[in-house]
Design a protein around this motif. Structure first.
Motif, PDB file in Angstrom:
ATOM      1  N   PRO A  23       0.846  -1.197   0.000  1.00 44.61           N
ATOM      2  CA  PRO A  23       0.000   0.000   0.000  1.00 44.61           C
ATOM      3  C   PRO A  23       0.879   1.244   0.000  1.00 44.61           C
ATOM      4  CG  PRO A  23       0.011  -1.031   2.168  1.00 44.61           C
ATOM      5  CD  PRO A  23       0.756  -1.947   1.245  1.00 44.61           C
ATOM      6  N   PRO A  24       0.344   2.384  -0.463  1.00 40.70           N
ATOM      7  CA  PRO A  24       1.149   3.600  -0.483  1.00 40.70           C
ATOM      8  C   PRO A  24       1.536   4.029   0.927  1.00 40.70           C
ATOM      9  CG  PRO A  24      -1.115   4.072  -1.131  1.00 40.70           C
ATOM     10  CD  PRO A  24      -0.993   2.595  -0.976  1.00 40.70           C
ATOM     11  N   ALA A  25       2.613   4.808   1.011  1.00 42.04           N
ATOM     12  CA  ALA A  25       3.068   5.338   2.299  1.00 42.04           C
ATOM     13  C   ALA A  25       1.946   6.170   2.922  1.00 42.04           C
ATOM     14  CB  ALA A  25       4.319   6.175   2.092  1.00 42.04           C
ATOM     15  N   PRO A  26       1.881   6.249   4.263  1.00 45.01           N
ATOM     16  CA  PRO A  26       0.755   6.902   4.941  1.00 45.01           C
ATOM     17  C   PRO A  26       0.437   8.324   4.474  1.00 45.01           C
ATOM     18  CG  PRO A  26       2.130   5.764   6.530  1.00 45.01           C
ATOM     19  CD  PRO A  26       2.816   5.660   5.206  1.00 45.01           C
ATOM     20  N   LEU A  27       1.431   9.161   4.237  1.00 41.88           N
ATOM     21  CA  LEU A  27       1.159  10.542   3.832  1.00 41.88           C
ATOM     22  C   LEU A  27       1.435  10.789   2.349  1.00 41.88           C
ATOM     23  CD1 LEU A  27       2.545  12.491   6.923  1.00 41.88           C
ATOM     24  CD2 LEU A  27       0.167  12.153   6.284  1.00 41.88           C
ATOM     25  N   ALA A  28       1.507   9.732   1.574  1.00 41.01           N
ATOM     26  CA  ALA A  28       1.810   9.888   0.151  1.00 41.01           C
ATOM     27  C   ALA A  28       0.706  10.651  -0.574  1.00 41.01           C
ATOM     28  CB  ALA A  28       2.022   8.535  -0.496  1.00 41.01           C
ATOM     29  N   ALA A  59       5.374  15.777  -6.838  1.00 37.14           N
ATOM     30  CA  ALA A  59       3.976  16.173  -6.614  1.00 37.14           C
ATOM     31  C   ALA A  59       3.073  15.643  -7.725  1.00 37.14           C
ATOM     32  CB  ALA A  59       3.865  17.687  -6.525  1.00 37.14           C
ATOM     33  N   ASP A  60       3.609  15.518  -8.942  1.00 36.24           N
ATOM     34  CA  ASP A  60       2.803  15.122 -10.102  1.00 36.24           C
ATOM     35  C   ASP A  60       2.896  13.643 -10.456  1.00 36.24           C
ATOM     36  OD1 ASP A  60       2.096  17.795 -10.416  1.00 36.24           O
ATOM     37  OD2 ASP A  60       3.821  18.194 -11.702  1.00 36.24           O
ATOM     38  N   SER A  61       3.902  12.950  -9.952  1.00 35.53           N
ATOM     39  CA  SER A  61       4.159  11.573 -10.351  1.00 35.53           C
ATOM     40  C   SER A  61       3.282  10.572  -9.596  1.00 35.53           C
ATOM     41  CB  SER A  61       5.633  11.243 -10.097  1.00 35.53           C
ATOM     42  OG  SER A  61       5.867   9.880 -10.365  1.00 35.53           O
ATOM     43  N   ASN A  62       2.907   9.524 -10.289  1.00 32.74           N
ATOM     44  CA  ASN A  62       2.144   8.434  -9.673  1.00 32.74           C
ATOM     45  C   ASN A  62       3.030   7.261  -9.285  1.00 32.74           C
ATOM     46  OD1 ASN A  62      -0.360   9.698  -9.866  1.00 32.74           O
ATOM     47  ND2 ASN A  62      -0.629   9.007 -11.970  1.00 32.74           N
ATOM     48  N   ALA A  63       4.328   7.384  -9.489  1.00 35.71           N
ATOM     49  CA  ALA A  63       5.254   6.293  -9.165  1.00 35.71           C
ATOM     50  C   ALA A  63       5.282   6.058  -7.657  1.00 35.71           C
ATOM     51  CB  ALA A  63       6.658   6.619  -9.671  1.00 35.71           C
ATOM     52  N   GLU A  64       5.496   4.817  -7.294  1.00 29.39           N
ATOM     53  CA  GLU A  64       5.547   4.452  -5.874  1.00 29.39           C
ATOM     54  C   GLU A  64       6.659   5.217  -5.154  1.00 29.39           C
ATOM     55  OE1 GLU A  64       5.918   0.420  -3.124  1.00 29.39           O
ATOM     56  OE2 GLU A  64       5.953   0.259  -5.303  1.00 29.39           O
ATOM     57  N   GLY A  67       5.595   8.660  -4.324  1.00 27.27           N
ATOM     58  CA  GLY A  67       4.699   8.636  -3.168  1.00 27.27           C
ATOM     59  C   GLY A  67       5.480   8.524  -1.867  1.00 27.27           C
ATOM     60  N   ASP A  68       6.514   7.691  -1.872  1.00 24.17           N
ATOM     61  CA  ASP A  68       7.367   7.572  -0.687  1.00 24.17           C
ATOM     62  C   ASP A  68       8.069   8.894  -0.383  1.00 24.17           C
ATOM     63  OD1 ASP A  68       6.608   4.927  -0.486  1.00 24.17           O
ATOM     64  OD2 ASP A  68       8.457   4.145  -1.386  1.00 24.17           O
ATOM     65  N   MET A  69       8.517   9.574  -1.433  1.00 23.83           N
ATOM     66  CA  MET A  69       9.194  10.866  -1.236  1.00 23.83           C
ATOM     67  C   MET A  69       8.208  11.934  -0.752  1.00 23.83           C
ATOM     68  SD  MET A  69      11.821  10.760  -4.489  1.00 23.83           S
ATOM     69  CE  MET A  69      12.704  12.278  -4.135  1.00 23.83           C
ATOM     70  N   ARG A  70       6.977  11.920  -1.264  1.00 28.52           N
ATOM     71  CA  ARG A  70       5.952  12.865  -0.781  1.00 28.52           C
ATOM     72  C   ARG A  70       5.670  12.626   0.697  1.00 28.52           C
ATOM     73  NH1 ARG A  70       3.375  11.524  -5.693  1.00 28.52           N
ATOM     74  NH2 ARG A  70       1.974  10.122  -4.590  1.00 28.52           N
ATOM     75  N   ALA A  71       5.551  11.356   1.068  1.00 28.71           N
ATOM     76  CA  ALA A  71       5.300  11.016   2.474  1.00 28.71           C
ATOM     77  C   ALA A  71       6.454  11.473   3.352  1.00 28.71           C
ATOM     78  CB  ALA A  71       5.077   9.511   2.619  1.00 28.71           C
ATOM     79  N   LEU A  72       7.672  11.293   2.867  1.00 25.26           N
ATOM     80  CA  LEU A  72       8.844  11.717   3.625  1.00 25.26           C
ATOM     81  C   LEU A  72       8.845  13.240   3.814  1.00 25.26           C
ATOM     82  CD1 LEU A  72      12.296  10.416   3.648  1.00 25.26           C
ATOM     83  CD2 LEU A  72      12.101  12.754   2.873  1.00 25.26           C
ATOM     84  N   VAL A  73       8.560  13.965   2.740  1.00 27.20           N
ATOM     85  CA  VAL A  73       8.513  15.430   2.826  1.00 27.20           C
ATOM     86  C   VAL A  73       7.448  15.865   3.820  1.00 27.20           C
ATOM     87  CG1 VAL A  73       7.902  17.527   1.542  1.00 27.20           C
ATOM     88  CG2 VAL A  73       9.491  15.884   0.544  1.00 27.20           C
ATOM     89  N   ARG A  74       6.255  15.308   3.719  1.00 28.39           N
ATOM     90  CA  ARG A  74       5.169  15.706   4.627  1.00 28.39           C
ATOM     91  C   ARG A  74       5.484  15.337   6.078  1.00 28.39           C
ATOM     92  NH1 ARG A  74       1.050  14.082   0.203  1.00 28.39           N
ATOM     93  NH2 ARG A  74       0.343  16.127  -0.511  1.00 28.39           N
ATOM     94  N   THR A  75       6.063  14.166   6.297  1.00 27.44           N
ATOM     95  CA  THR A  75       6.404  13.743   7.654  1.00 27.44           C
ATOM     96  C   THR A  75       7.422  14.692   8.267  1.00 27.44           C
ATOM     97  OG1 THR A  75       5.984  11.435   7.087  1.00 27.44           O
ATOM     98  CG2 THR A  75       7.339  11.842   9.024  1.00 27.44           C
TER      99      THR A  75
END
Length: 136
Positions: A23-28, A59-64, A67-75
């Motif tokens: 599943p995607p990362a929690p904050l992805a 921000a625009d990519s659907n790659a997994e 998503g992990d990098m978005r979650a890391l940034v938000r965390t």
């Protein structure tokens, strides 16, 4: 011949196995509750390149991986880290390539200098062409 065909088939099918079934990362794909922090995260995510897609921001990519990098940034933003510190950490981890604005260095100098050289060559060719036409 069969081996070559099998190898070609495996190379063509390889992108289908690039993402896992996790599943995607929690904050992805979930925004932060604080709008100011989410705005900081979005601004930072737009300046970071997806290391898988290469042409899209995380921000625009659907790659997994994006998503992990978005979650890391938000965390990290939620934990109070500055966007500059997060950016520096990601650049240290993935290299200058992850940034859409790489710094000038020996490695990136051709990226900065090549457009100037091409522009100068274009001006030189245009000038030479106009001179030849004026002589006729």
């Amino acid at each position: 011949m069969k081996r070559l065909l099998l190898l070609l088939l495996m190379l063509v099918a390889a992108p289908a196995f690039a993402d896992s079934n996790l599943p995607p990362a929690p904050l992805a794909n979930v925004q932060l509750k604080d709008p100011a922090k989410e705005a900081q995260a979005q601004t930072l995510m737009l300046t970071l390149r997806c290391v898988v897609c290469q042409g899209q921001s995380i921000a625009d990519s659907n790659a997994e991986m994006a998503g992990d990098m978005r979650a890391l940034v938000r965390t990290r933003i939620a934990a109070g880290q500055s966007p500059e510190a997060i950016r520096a950490w990601l650049i240290a981890r993935y290299g200058d390539y992850v940034s859409y604005d790489p710094p000038l260095s020996a490695v990136t100098a051709p990226l900065w200098i090549a457009p100037l050289i091409l522009l100068a060559l274009g001006v030189w060719f245009a000038r030479a062409s106009f001179k030849r036409r004026a002589k006729r």
